[in-house]
Design an enzyme around this catalytic site. Sequence first.
Site, PDB file in Angstrom:
ATOM      1  CE1 TYR A  51      -3.228   2.419  -6.101  1.00 42.52           C
ATOM      2  CE2 TYR A  51      -1.612   4.181  -6.221  1.00 42.52           C
ATOM      3  CZ  TYR A  51      -2.603   3.422  -6.810  1.00 42.52           C
ATOM      4  OH  TYR A  51      -2.951   3.662  -8.126  1.00 42.52           O
ATOM      5  CE  LYS A 102      -2.338   4.493 -11.368  1.00 42.95           C
ATOM      6  NZ  LYS A 102      -2.707   4.175 -12.749  1.00 42.95           N
TER       7      LYS A 102
END
Length: 264
Positions: free
Chosen positions: A157, A164
């Site tokens: 990720y 995020k």
Amino acid sequence: MGFLHGKRALIVGLISDRSIAYGIADSLHREGAEIILTCQNEKLKNRVEEMGAKWNALTTIPCDVGNDEQITQLFLELKKYWDSFDILVHSVAYAPSDQLEGDYIDVINREGFRIAHDISSYSLAALAKASYLMMEGRHGSILTLSYLGSERIVPFYNVMGLAKASLEANVRYLAQSLGPKGIRINAISAGPIRTLAATGIKQFTKILAYHEKIAPLRKNVTIEDVGNTAAFLCSDLALGITATTIYVDAGYHAVASMDPDMEI
Ligand SMILES: NC(=O)c1ccc[n+]([C@@H]2O[C@H](COP(=O)([O-])OP(=O)(O)OC[C@H]3O[C@@H](n4cnc5c(N)ncnc54)[C@H](O)[C@@H]3O)[C@@H](O)[C@H]2O)c1
């Protein structure tokens, strides 16, 4: 009558019928909201417009959220339909594909970092800035989509996890600015769902299988699950909730380790 009857919702981030934004539009429409959609560019307009017909969307307006001029144009166009609105859904993220392959330290670079944060986090502030004058004084609600990679290590990720984390902090600071104007802002941290954006994440199939085994509810969530929570958060049923990230992930975020007897 649905609990969003009389509300107007601008939904940013629809590209396919697997999009989380599709599940959100479905729920918002079912509960009575009027909908306007955006699409990333002109080329996608027909396709998104066709999907929008399902919810009687008033129009579909192209807008690349990385471009300030296009954001200005979006709101000029929006004002032809609405003088005010109630709900803004931000369901957008992007990082260059080379950032999502390989080990974080090998692939991270300045440009990848910049783009991921610009499109996936700054764009929320940009859209909120452009929206709030049309949203104030009417129980407005803004919603964005996050993922557990913001606070835990998720293989591959990479820089999206940083973006995020920035997005969730953005929600808190925007909540502080917008609260006095009567506008709430929250994030849903969704579990993994097979969408176009997710196909860019290496080993996504394994992530889904692992999630299904480990999550307390022993399932993967759906765009309907996320859409229903989104409808609640955007409604007057949630007037006491702002500056929050709510997990719609079958409880996965709370698990520290798997059941030692479980085969994986
Ligand atoms: N799918 C998952 O597993 C998952 C889990 C948690 C959170 N999320 C988040 O949900 C949100 C929606 O993603 P999704 O999974 O539905 O994928 P998706 O591919 O269906 O949607 C991503 C959207 O972002 C848009 N987009 C990307 N760059 C843009 C730009 N410059 N300007 C305008 N639009 C742009 C795309 O056009 C697309 O509509 C993202 O923020 C994603 O990080 C996804």
